[in-house]
Design a protein around this motif. Structure first.
Motif, PDB file in Angstrom:
ATOM      1  N   LEU A 114       0.831  -1.193   0.000  1.00  0.00           N
ATOM      2  CA  LEU A 114       0.000   0.000   0.000  1.00  0.00           C
ATOM      3  C   LEU A 114       0.872   1.251   0.000  1.00  0.00           C
ATOM      4  O   LEU A 114       1.974   1.266   0.559  1.00  0.00           O
ATOM      5  N   ALA A 115       0.370   2.297  -0.594  1.00  0.00           N
ATOM      6  CA  ALA A 115       1.059   3.586  -0.552  1.00  0.00           C
ATOM      7  C   ALA A 115       1.128   4.088   0.887  1.00  0.00           C
ATOM      8  O   ALA A 115       0.274   3.775   1.729  1.00  0.00           O
ATOM      9  N   ASP A 116       2.167   4.870   1.167  1.00  0.00           N
ATOM     10  CA  ASP A 116       2.410   5.317   2.535  1.00  0.00           C
ATOM     11  C   ASP A 116       1.314   6.218   3.089  1.00  0.00           C
ATOM     12  O   ASP A 116       1.131   6.304   4.305  1.00  0.00           O
ATOM     13  N   ASP A 117       0.605   6.915   2.205  1.00  0.00           N
ATOM     14  CA  ASP A 117      -0.379   7.875   2.702  1.00  0.00           C
ATOM     15  C   ASP A 117      -1.758   7.257   2.917  1.00  0.00           C
ATOM     16  O   ASP A 117      -2.704   7.968   3.239  1.00  0.00           O
ATOM     17  N   VAL A 118      -1.872   5.957   2.782  1.00  0.00           N
ATOM     18  CA  VAL A 118      -3.155   5.286   3.005  1.00  0.00           C
ATOM     19  C   VAL A 118      -3.193   4.780   4.440  1.00  0.00           C
ATOM     20  O   VAL A 118      -2.412   3.907   4.821  1.00  0.00           O
TER      21      VAL A 118
END
Length: 249
Positions: A62-66
């Motif tokens: 997952l992307a870090d900002d999720v």
């Protein structure tokens, strides 16, 4: 050597414990909400024409900002049969968590969806019809491969097929790289720095056995092959990061 199907949870956990090298993928810069996946690895494990259906492993971060908990959406082949899905952990001694997955259609393409609550790494192992197609029964030629469509944007994408030394590759997709590793397995792979919705991630090989499967060294476990492919993917990620760093510098 036949691969048992479905895979046992304990064997899958062994795969997961070796996935620590994927940590290198987390070093890549991740875009904002436009990239729900920071990285994606797709690997097809082929053994022989007499073995069970090839196993396709799909791993993503997952992307870090999720924020967690969050759904992870993995591209999938048509009519996939999910053998295992769940969360992977990089901490030593921490067991991976199996999480039931559901199969849906997102943005018009088949996907595997489950929820990550503690880890950003999600993994699914599937078998599916059409992973092997006999193209010349008399000569024993098969075509193996996959063709997945991305539902969302992703960071770096690595896709590969692994074959043992008892398999001869007659032809393959264009612009495929080849790597022979110390374990005796040969990897045919493609890579790209990112993926956008609707992109096809496809790879195919025409193969033929050149020796009986029982001549293959059965002491070499397939999890070693999986780790080798992941290491290649991680190395690619590091190269991309270094190039990006030089560009920005």
């Amino acid at each position: 050597m036949h691969r048992s199907t479905p895979l046992s949870y304990s064997r899958t956990v062994q795969y997961g414990l070796l996935l620590v090298v994927v940590l290198m993928l987390t070093l890549l810069p991740v875009a904002a909400a436009a990239a729900p996946l920071g990285a994606l690895n797709i690997v097809l494990m082929y053994e022989s024409s007499s073995s069970d259906t090839p196993l396709l492993g799909i791993t993503a971060r997952l992307a870090d900002d999720v924020p967690l908990p969050a759904e992870i959406v993995l591209p999938a082949p048509e009519s996939a049969n999910v053998m295992w899905s769940g969360e992977f952990f990089l901490e030593e001694g921490r067991e991976n968590i199996p999480v039931p997955a559901r199969q849906e259609t997102r943005e018009g393409v088949p996907v595997i969806v489950f929820t990550l609550s503690q880890s950003r790494l999600g993994h699914a192992e599937v078998v599916y019809p059409g992973s092997t197609v006999v193209t010349n029964a008399l000569s024993g030629v098969e075509e193996i491969g996959f063709d997945l469509t991305l539902p969302y944007e992703t960071g770096p994408v690595y896709a590969g097929i692994a074959v043992p030394p008892t398999v001869s590759v007659l032809a393959g997709s264009d612009v495929v790289q080849e790597s022979r590793e110390a374990d005796g397995l040969t990897y045919y792979f493609v890579e790209r720095p990112s993926g956008t919705p609707g992109d096809s991630v496809a790879l195919s090989l025409q193969v033929r056995e050149v020796a009986p499967p029982d001549l293959y060294n059965e002491r070499v476990p397939w999890m070693v092959a999986l780790v080798a492919i992941i290491i290649i993917g991680a190395a690619v990620a590091l190269v991309l990061r270094q190039k990006r760093g030089r560009t920005e510098g």
